[in-house]
Design an enzyme around this catalytic site. Sequence first.
Site, PDB file in Angstrom:
ATOM      1  N   LYS A 209      -8.617  -2.474   0.904  1.00  0.00           N
ATOM      2  CA  LYS A 209      -8.537  -1.645   2.099  1.00  0.00           C
ATOM      3  C   LYS A 209      -9.347  -0.351   1.981  1.00  0.00           C
ATOM      4  O   LYS A 209      -9.731   0.229   3.007  1.00  0.00           O
ATOM      5  CB  LYS A 209      -7.077  -1.331   2.419  1.00  0.00           C
ATOM      6  CG  LYS A 209      -6.311  -2.561   2.921  1.00  0.00           C
ATOM      7  CD  LYS A 209      -6.998  -3.230   4.122  1.00  0.00           C
ATOM      8  CE  LYS A 209      -6.175  -4.374   4.680  1.00  0.00           C
ATOM      9  NZ  LYS A 209      -6.889  -5.113   5.748  1.00  0.00           N
TER      10      LYS A 209
ATOM     11  N   HIS B 129     -10.453  -4.954  12.290  1.00  0.00           N
ATOM     12  CA  HIS B 129      -9.405  -5.562  11.476  1.00  0.00           C
ATOM     13  C   HIS B 129      -9.003  -6.856  12.168  1.00  0.00           C
ATOM     14  O   HIS B 129      -8.081  -6.892  12.970  1.00  0.00           O
ATOM     15  CB  HIS B 129      -8.219  -4.606  11.364  1.00  0.00           C
ATOM     16  CG  HIS B 129      -7.199  -5.035  10.361  1.00  0.00           C
ATOM     17  ND1 HIS B 129      -5.881  -4.693  10.445  1.00  0.00           N
ATOM     18  CD2 HIS B 129      -7.314  -5.783   9.228  1.00  0.00           C
ATOM     19  CE1 HIS B 129      -5.213  -5.198   9.421  1.00  0.00           C
ATOM     20  NE2 HIS B 129      -6.064  -5.867   8.667  1.00  0.00           N
TER      21      HIS B 129
ATOM     22  N   LYS C 184      -2.543 -13.909  11.882  1.00  0.00           N
ATOM     23  CA  LYS C 184      -3.998 -13.756  11.925  1.00  0.00           C
ATOM     24  C   LYS C 184      -4.698 -14.713  10.954  1.00  0.00           C
ATOM     25  O   LYS C 184      -5.653 -15.405  11.327  1.00  0.00           O
ATOM     26  CB  LYS C 184      -4.341 -12.298  11.601  1.00  0.00           C
ATOM     27  CG  LYS C 184      -5.807 -11.929  11.607  1.00  0.00           C
ATOM     28  CD  LYS C 184      -5.974 -10.420  11.739  1.00  0.00           C
ATOM     29  CE  LYS C 184      -5.150  -9.638  10.762  1.00  0.00           C
ATOM     30  NZ  LYS C 184      -5.643  -9.696   9.376  1.00  0.00           N
ATOM     31  N   THR C 185      -4.228 -14.746   9.719  1.00  0.00           N
ATOM     32  CA  THR C 185      -4.838 -15.622   8.721  1.00  0.00           C
ATOM     33  C   THR C 185      -4.544 -17.088   9.030  1.00  0.00           C
ATOM     34  O   THR C 185      -5.427 -17.948   8.993  1.00  0.00           O
ATOM     35  CB  THR C 185      -4.323 -15.262   7.317  1.00  0.00           C
ATOM     36  OG1 THR C 185      -4.711 -13.925   7.007  1.00  0.00           O
ATOM     37  CG2 THR C 185      -4.906 -16.200   6.275  1.00  0.00           C
TER      38      THR C 185
ATOM     39  N   SER D 277      -0.085  -7.413  10.082  1.00  0.00           N
ATOM     40  CA  SER D 277       0.523  -8.311   9.105  1.00  0.00           C
ATOM     41  C   SER D 277       1.723  -9.027   9.725  1.00  0.00           C
ATOM     42  O   SER D 277       2.554  -8.422  10.400  1.00  0.00           O
ATOM     43  CB  SER D 277       0.975  -7.518   7.882  1.00  0.00           C
ATOM     44  OG  SER D 277       1.613  -8.353   6.945  1.00  0.00           O
TER      45      SER D 277
ATOM     46  N   ARG E  88       0.825  -1.205   0.000  1.00  0.00           N
ATOM     47  CA  ARG E  88       0.000   0.000   0.000  1.00  0.00           C
ATOM     48  C   ARG E  88       0.866   1.265   0.000  1.00  0.00           C
ATOM     49  O   ARG E  88       1.913   1.312   0.624  1.00  0.00           O
ATOM     50  CB  ARG E  88      -0.931   0.020   1.226  1.00  0.00           C
ATOM     51  CG  ARG E  88      -2.035  -1.024   1.178  1.00  0.00           C
ATOM     52  CD  ARG E  88      -2.904  -0.965   2.410  1.00  0.00           C
ATOM     53  NE  ARG E  88      -2.149  -1.294   3.623  1.00  0.00           N
ATOM     54  CZ  ARG E  88      -1.719  -0.430   4.507  1.00  0.00           C
ATOM     55  NH1 ARG E  88      -1.940   0.871   4.329  1.00  0.00           N
ATOM     56  NH2 ARG E  88      -1.045  -0.817   5.579  1.00  0.00           N
TER      57      ARG E  88
ATOM     58  N   ARG F 123       1.414 -12.307  -2.136  1.00  0.00           N
ATOM     59  CA  ARG F 123       0.032 -12.503  -1.698  1.00  0.00           C
ATOM     60  C   ARG F 123      -0.723 -13.467  -2.601  1.00  0.00           C
ATOM     61  O   ARG F 123      -0.440 -13.590  -3.796  1.00  0.00           O
ATOM     62  CB  ARG F 123      -0.721 -11.166  -1.710  1.00  0.00           C
ATOM     63  CG  ARG F 123      -0.185 -10.125  -0.745  1.00  0.00           C
ATOM     64  CD  ARG F 123      -0.784 -10.287   0.620  1.00  0.00           C
ATOM     65  NE  ARG F 123      -0.245  -9.329   1.585  1.00  0.00           N
ATOM     66  CZ  ARG F 123      -0.755  -9.134   2.782  1.00  0.00           C
ATOM     67  NH1 ARG F 123      -1.828  -9.832   3.165  1.00  0.00           N
ATOM     68  NH2 ARG F 123      -0.215  -8.272   3.616  1.00  0.00           N
TER      69      ARG F 123
ATOM     70  N   ASP G 139      -9.933 -11.469   7.788  1.00  0.00           N
ATOM     71  CA  ASP G 139      -9.332 -10.137   7.907  1.00  0.00           C
ATOM     72  C   ASP G 139     -10.243  -9.016   8.400  1.00  0.00           C
ATOM     73  O   ASP G 139      -9.788  -8.159   9.138  1.00  0.00           O
ATOM     74  CB  ASP G 139      -8.747  -9.728   6.557  1.00  0.00           C
ATOM     75  CG  ASP G 139      -7.752  -8.591   6.678  1.00  0.00           C
ATOM     76  OD1 ASP G 139      -6.918  -8.625   7.598  1.00  0.00           O
ATOM     77  OD2 ASP G 139      -7.802  -7.665   5.861  1.00  0.00           O
TER      78      ASP G 139
END
Length: 537
Positions: free
Chosen positions: A205, A224, A246-247, A242, A64, A326, A261
């Site tokens: 996002k 988030h 989390k994933t 990140s 980003r 990704r 997410d």
Amino acid sequence: MTNISDITPLRDAAPLAGTGVRVAAELHANLTAPALVAHALRQGDGRLSADGALMVRTGVHTGRSVGDKFVADEPETSDEVWWGKVNQKLPREKYQVLKGRVQAYLQGRELFTQDLYAGADPAHRIKVRLVSPSAWHALFARNMFIRPAPAELENFEPDYVILHAPFFEADPAIDGVKSSSAIVLSFAEKTIIIAGTQYAGEIKKSIFTVMNWILPSQGLLSMHCSANIGPEGDSALFFGLSGTGKTTLSSDPTRRLIGDDEHGWGPEGVFNFEGGCYAKVIDLSQKSEPEIWAASHRFGTVLENVVADERGNIDLTDRSLTENTRACYPVEYIPNVELSGRGAVPKNVVMLTADAFGVLPPISRLTPAQAMYHYLSGYTARVAGTEKGLGAEPEATFSTCYGSPFLPRHPQVYGKLLQKLINEYGANCWLVNTGWTGGAYGVGKRMSIGHTRALLRAALAGELDHVEYRTDPFFGLSIPVAVPGVPSEVLDPREAWADKAAYDNAAKALVGRFIANFASFAEHVDDDVKAAAIKAA
């Protein structure tokens, strides 16, 4: 594979309604994944992996463009926006100029539109229309958001429009922005402009920012976080930045995944904003993360900046293009998934950190006030190799609410909503460190994912509700004394260090970082949260 000759694009103007773009050389509305893949290959924007995933590159932008995000300064919304480095002001007249230039750029080109939902709860979803000259970006959006049933596409009228122009270059002198890239949100006009960047995460996002704008005004918390459901129907939330897992940790074969997410939480429970996953895949292990690994090797998946050999065999350890590789795929590519995207009111709230200083315990139980404190802190640590410009030492990162780049309102709005929900529903709260143990990055080792999963499963199953705890002297955290299947020296981070004095110094240094960060929002929190804050001994 679909043949291009078999694809009949829609030629009426209805799919462009609300975009300000009136003419397209070719208009492809709501094409499915096979057709979009075929067009992306025709456009020369990617190639297929050996397993059929669409491999694309995003050019100079492999993440980003944080400094290029703006919010239009409009009288209807200006007083409610959290202005600053996150939400930079763009004067309304400059926004109008940029919007007009992007619309003119898109006019008359081959265009792809996708009509999609954000929000699995019908009472709190928004309708989104993407218009882009890029087929693979349309596929990304189709994978990422919720795909309406065919009947729901009839007379579809978008609530928000994304004008996506990845190859358009903004002009700071004309448009009032900082570079050739610009991501601009107008909450009054309900329009998003994404220009000058091919990184598809900006699409995802931007809509997350919109949901963060809308839901608090309805009394719902936007988050988030990932979420899943246990065998007894109990929901759990996983907050984390990140690289914290989390994933990975929410994709547990013993629990059904709601989403990886972005979620909302209200009286009816938790609901996913999305219909897909956007997983970081650098060093992804088939053994440790089989569900995500398999989803990354399927037709219809978009692989961003992943490297492969001439036969298309991908190498998930290759970081020559970026550390931030990704995979974007529909959520149904995960075998154990809750297709409704909804779950009950969460029973457990887990806050993840990857502490590269190696001083935080692998799991600790939080009081509601401590949960509020750590939510507002949003701590993790970055290490060399994960981002350009980082030195040999770890760097502490504090992202309030675990997502400050996407918060259009002041963090206290979200913090107070979380505190209210935790207190109202009695959720158990945990801080889990997936970072380093036995020493800092470069000396210690990364926490075993097996140990982390064992600790999480015990916590979510209620097995840690009645065990003995001790209080950590540095951070004031409650740490279980013993957990079956996890060595005692892992539970006590100080015991894992050979040099105890070095641990003490590292812990004191991190305490100081927490104190300095807390000073920025201490005036906005209640006394119980101030009392729960980490303090120097």
